[in-house]
Design a protein around this motif. Structure first.
Motif, PDB file in Angstrom:
ATOM      1  N   SER A 182      14.841   1.927 -10.153  1.00 63.52           N
ATOM      2  CA  SER A 182      13.939   1.506 -11.058  1.00 63.52           C
ATOM      3  C   SER A 182      13.105   2.701 -11.598  1.00 63.52           C
ATOM      4  O   SER A 182      12.269   2.155 -12.445  1.00 63.52           O
ATOM      5  N   ARG A 199      17.321   1.545   6.584  1.00 65.63           N
ATOM      6  CA  ARG A 199      16.301   0.841   5.956  1.00 65.63           C
ATOM      7  C   ARG A 199      15.738   1.931   4.804  1.00 65.63           C
ATOM      8  O   ARG A 199      15.382   1.369   3.784  1.00 65.63           O
ATOM      9  N   GLU A 225      25.377  -8.062   3.333  1.00 66.38           N
ATOM     10  CA  GLU A 225      25.874  -7.048   3.846  1.00 66.38           C
ATOM     11  C   GLU A 225      25.596  -6.779   5.152  1.00 66.38           C
ATOM     12  O   GLU A 225      24.448  -7.103   5.637  1.00 66.38           O
ATOM     13  N   ARG A 250      14.964  -8.602   3.815  1.00 67.99           N
ATOM     14  CA  ARG A 250      15.618  -8.496   2.484  1.00 67.99           C
ATOM     15  C   ARG A 250      15.068  -9.679   1.513  1.00 67.99           C
ATOM     16  O   ARG A 250      14.650  -9.624   0.450  1.00 67.99           O
ATOM     17  N   GLU A 269      18.598  -8.930  -6.511  1.00 68.72           N
ATOM     18  CA  GLU A 269      19.190  -8.665  -5.286  1.00 68.72           C
ATOM     19  C   GLU A 269      18.944 -10.144  -4.531  1.00 68.72           C
ATOM     20  O   GLU A 269      19.889 -10.541  -3.994  1.00 68.72           O
ATOM     21  N   PHE A 316      16.455   1.106  -4.235  1.00 66.95           N
ATOM     22  CA  PHE A 316      15.610   0.313  -5.218  1.00 66.95           C
ATOM     23  C   PHE A 316      14.782   1.211  -5.952  1.00 66.95           C
ATOM     24  O   PHE A 316      14.662   0.979  -7.070  1.00 66.95           O
ATOM     25  N   GLN A 361      19.277  -8.779  15.207  1.00 68.47           N
ATOM     26  CA  GLN A 361      18.851  -7.600  14.221  1.00 68.47           C
ATOM     27  C   GLN A 361      19.220  -7.838  12.746  1.00 68.47           C
ATOM     28  O   GLN A 361      18.356  -7.730  11.867  1.00 68.47           O
ATOM     29  N   GLN A 362      20.360  -8.601  12.571  1.00 65.90           N
ATOM     30  CA  GLN A 362      20.651  -8.874  11.293  1.00 65.90           C
ATOM     31  C   GLN A 362      20.042  -9.997  10.692  1.00 65.90           C
ATOM     32  O   GLN A 362      19.607  -9.826   9.615  1.00 65.90           O
ATOM     33  N   ASN A 402      15.012  -5.741 -10.092  1.00 70.33           N
ATOM     34  CA  ASN A 402      15.964  -5.309  -9.333  1.00 70.33           C
ATOM     35  C   ASN A 402      15.973  -6.219  -8.114  1.00 70.33           C
ATOM     36  O   ASN A 402      16.920  -6.722  -7.555  1.00 70.33           O
ATOM     37  N   LEU A 403      14.726  -6.180  -7.391  1.00 68.89           N
ATOM     38  CA  LEU A 403      14.534  -6.981  -6.032  1.00 68.89           C
ATOM     39  C   LEU A 403      14.668  -8.422  -6.457  1.00 68.89           C
ATOM     40  O   LEU A 403      15.707  -9.155  -5.471  1.00 68.89           O
ATOM     41  N   ARG A 454      27.590   4.155   1.140  1.00 61.86           N
ATOM     42  CA  ARG A 454      27.641   3.156   2.367  1.00 61.86           C
ATOM     43  C   ARG A 454      28.324   2.135   2.331  1.00 61.86           C
ATOM     44  O   ARG A 454      29.093   1.561   3.263  1.00 61.86           O
ATOM     45  N   LEU A 470      31.317   0.835   5.018  1.00 58.18           N
ATOM     46  CA  LEU A 470      31.201  -0.403   5.908  1.00 58.18           C
ATOM     47  C   LEU A 470      32.484  -1.219   5.722  1.00 58.18           C
ATOM     48  O   LEU A 470      32.992  -1.542   6.583  1.00 58.18           O
ATOM     49  N   ARG A 499      35.554  -2.014   8.666  1.00 63.44           N
ATOM     50  CA  ARG A 499      36.090  -3.277   9.151  1.00 63.44           C
ATOM     51  C   ARG A 499      37.516  -3.343   9.139  1.00 63.44           C
ATOM     52  O   ARG A 499      37.919  -4.530   9.717  1.00 63.44           O
ATOM     53  N   GLN A 541      24.163   1.267  10.819  1.00 65.94           N
ATOM     54  CA  GLN A 541      23.583   0.275   9.989  1.00 65.94           C
ATOM     55  C   GLN A 541      22.494  -0.286  10.722  1.00 65.94           C
ATOM     56  O   GLN A 541      22.310  -0.383  11.819  1.00 65.94           O
ATOM     57  N   TYR A 542      21.502  -0.889   9.921  1.00 69.05           N
ATOM     58  CA  TYR A 542      20.134  -1.265  10.163  1.00 69.05           C
ATOM     59  C   TYR A 542      19.366  -0.472  11.087  1.00 69.05           C
ATOM     60  O   TYR A 542      18.248  -0.837  11.515  1.00 69.05           O
ATOM     61  N   TYR A 570      16.776 -10.479  11.384  1.00 73.53           N
ATOM     62  CA  TYR A 570      15.655  -9.851  10.801  1.00 73.53           C
ATOM     63  C   TYR A 570      15.823  -9.001   9.542  1.00 73.53           C
ATOM     64  O   TYR A 570      14.935  -9.205   8.662  1.00 73.53           O
ATOM     65  N   TYR A 571      16.963  -8.422   9.348  1.00 71.76           N
ATOM     66  CA  TYR A 571      17.276  -7.718   8.112  1.00 71.76           C
ATOM     67  C   TYR A 571      17.316  -8.444   7.057  1.00 71.76           C
ATOM     68  O   TYR A 571      16.738  -8.250   5.886  1.00 71.76           O
TER      69      TYR A 571
END
Lengths: 323, 284
Positions: free
Chosen positions: A143, A132, B284, B18, B272, A139, B10-11, B268-269, A210, A214, A218, A126-127, B13-14
């Motif tokens: 689209s 990424r 997430e 987003r 989200e 996306f 990191q999260q 879509n973006l 994914r 995840l 957990r 993840q990440y 940043y993520y």
């Protein structure tokens, strides 16, 4: 399990009735109903001929009787004759079904083969850069108009570089080829259609996989597995993956209508003589018998697909049966 | 400990990234909007002005995106085409969302037989491949922009209905709803004034993304020649002539498709991003 299957089977009856009732109503949206519509094909039909056709279609009967007659015919797979050439709708569908099924199954296989590993990888890393990248890909995949992707591929691979044929399912000189040559020829023709119909699914499935992964990672039992010192590979591929894979069965069922629906566009772009192209032609020539003969079986097949997916899920996960 | 702080950095940043994507989505949506509103001002040419001397001319300083098979300016047709896409997207999803809210609310609020009946209707609709259903209806009605909007709307209410139903089932058990019942509020008042405003966020997300989906369906129908009819310019019908001239005029395929991709991606973006903003738990 037995009880669950019975319950699930009974649930299909109202859906089946609903599908047929809806389709029948759509047909009768047309002014004058289907009988009148067929007469448009022969403008010079005399009043007497019109009356005969109307009787033939039972249009002189009350609507509920018409529905019942139509339904009994459908149950015995009698979809009537196509308006344009008078051939049996059933025959027309049967000769076009194999190629559509083949392309859809191949693309579904391709989706699973690529999307599941990608989903698993982005969950376990993840990440990461890969994660990424797939997020962005998801996306764009959602689209992307499939017919545009098809046009781009046709232009690049077919027109510019000339490495792949741009339409149809076989070359003109196919009779002169060996069996192997013919197979390769067919494969070449199918590469682009299969890839294009798989593309949309790739995004959805990899995302879904994914998130499942995840979610499962957990869970307490995964922590337990780690705590008792199992190797990371065993934890992920044995404990987590198996549970994350199960809901994919359901999604597979739910994605059927989209995949089948996509064949209209894909077959039209690539000139593939399948069910989708047949529906397109039926719609263009306003051939209701043909259009309904495709719509209703497609819906019934989708419903059966969902049924099988639910049963499969119940087989794999005992908790579902007890609900 | 240090490990967990780097993870959260990191999260963060993520999430920033987003949000940045969501911001970009909003920007795309806004710019397509502006283009549609100011189409008569920005379009360099009249979109239906035929120019026999300049048929299928590639991109140049006069025609940045080239011309089509009648010598019409592709850029101008794309600019005007944005109006069709947005109209269809908004009206169709407006219809779908209204139906979805109504059926979902009734279904979730009353439960029982009404609920089963509505949910079976959802199952029926979900069994029929949507594009097949739309095509079958279009075969019977004439293809026109109004019909396309209505038909897309009538075939996309299932997801909003399910979402609203789920919200209603969970919200109707809360204390403030019981209080409203105790005060003698009517069912419709409880449904629309008390529960619905608290359950709108998933609808907002699904409607935003739904607009993108409707734009895709409209362009697909127009591409097949069963959507918006000529001479009205639409992205789908531009692509259709792109297909007919694929071997000689790549620009007819490339640019209109890019416009569709960008618009749908924007919605879509944005959807989200709204999801993230309204409900941080779903991150997430």
């Amino acid at each position: 399990m037995f009880l669950y299957s019975i319950k699930r089977t009974l649930l299909m009856i109202p859906i089946l009735l609903g599908i047929t009732l809806l389709s029948f109503s759509i047909m009768h949206l047309a002014p004058g109903g289907p009988a009148e519509a067929q007469m448009e094909f022969s403008a010079k039909a005399s009043a007497e001929a019109r009356e005969r056709l109307r009787k033939l279609y039972g249009a002189d009967q009350p609507v509920h009787k018409q529905y019942l007659t139509w339904l009994t015919k459908f149950v015995t797979l009698d979809f009537g004759d196509a308006f344009a050439d008078g051939r049996k709708v059933k025959d027309k569908i049967l000769e076009r079904l194999p190629i559509t099924l083949a392309i859809n199954l191949l693309s579904l296989g391709l989706v699973l083969l690529i999307a599941l590993p990608i989903g698993i990888m982005s969950a376990t890393h993840q990440y990461s850069v890969l994660d990424r990248f797939t997020t962005i890909f998801v996306f764009v995949g959602y689209s992307m108009p499939s017919f545009w992707l098809a046009l781009l591929l046709i232009y690049l691979l077919g027109v510019q570089w000339g490495v792949l044929p741009i339409s149809g399912i076989q070359s003109l000189d196919v009779t002169g080829l060996t069996a192997w040559g013919r197979l390769m020829d067919k494969a070449e023709h199918l590469i682009m259609p299969v890839f294009v119909s798989a593309f949309g699914g790739l995004a959805g499935f990899s995302r879904y996989m994914r998130n499942n992964m995840l979610e499962v990672m957990r869970q307490d039992y995964v922590r337990t597995a780690r705590a008792k010192g199992l190797s990371e590979n065993v934890v992920i591929y044995k404990h987590a993956l198996r549970n994350a894979l199960m809901p994919v069965i359901t999604i597979l069922g739910l994605s059927l209508p989209g995949i089948i629906g996509g064949s209209v566009i894909m077959e039209t772009v690539f000139g593939i003589p399948g069910m989708g192209q047949l529906l397109y032609q039926a719609v263009f020539s306003r051939d209701y018998n043909l259009a309904m003969g495709i719509l209703v079986p497609a819906a019934v097949l989708t419903m059966l697909g969902n049924f099988l997916a639910d049963i499969g899920y119940a087989l794999a996960d005992p908790r579902v049966r007890l609900r | 400990m240090s490990n967990s702080t780097t993870l959260s950095a990191q999260q963060t940043y993520y999430h920033l990234k987003r949000n940045w994507l969501a911001f970009g989505g909003g920007l795309l949506v806004l710019s397509v909007f502006l283009v549609a509103i100011f189409a008569p001002l920005i379009a360099p040419y009249d979109p239906s002005q035929i120019d026999i001397k300049n048929i299928l001319v590639g991109p140049s300083s006069q025609h940045p995106f080239g011309t089509d098979e009648l010598g019409r300016d592709v850029l101008s047709r794309m600019i005007w085409g944005s109006r069709v896409s947005l109209q269809v997207g908004f009206v169709a999803i407006g219809i779908a969302t209204l139906i979805g809210i109504l059926l979902g609310a009734i279904s979730g609020f009353y439960g029982g037989y009404i609920d089963s009946a509505i949910m079976r209707a959802v199952d029926i609709m979900l069994s029929i491949p949507t594009i097949f259903l739309i095509l079958a209806i279009i075969a019977i009605l004439e293809p026109s922009i109004i019909n396309i909007m209505v038909v897309i709307g009538l075939t996309s209410w299932m997801e909003p209905a399910r979402l609203v139903r789920a919200e209603f089932i969970s919200i109707k058990e809360r204390e403030f709803v019981t209080a409203a019942h105790a005060l003698g509020a009517s069912d419709s008042r409880i449904i629309f004034k008390h529960i619905l405003p608290n359950g709108l966020s998933p609808i907002l997300v699904s409607a935003t993304m739904g607009i993108g989906g409707a734009v895709l369906v409209e362009s697909a129908l127009s591409f097949l020649g069963l959507g918006v009819q000529p001479p009205t310019p639409s992205w789908g019908s531009l692509l259709s002539s792109g297909k007919d001239n694929i071997e000689i005029a790549w620009w007819l395929s490339a640019f209109p498709g890019l416009a569709i991709l960008i618009t749908v991606l924007g919605y879509n973006l944005l959807g989200e991003g709204i999801r993230d903003a309204l409900d941080p738990r779903q991150r997430e």
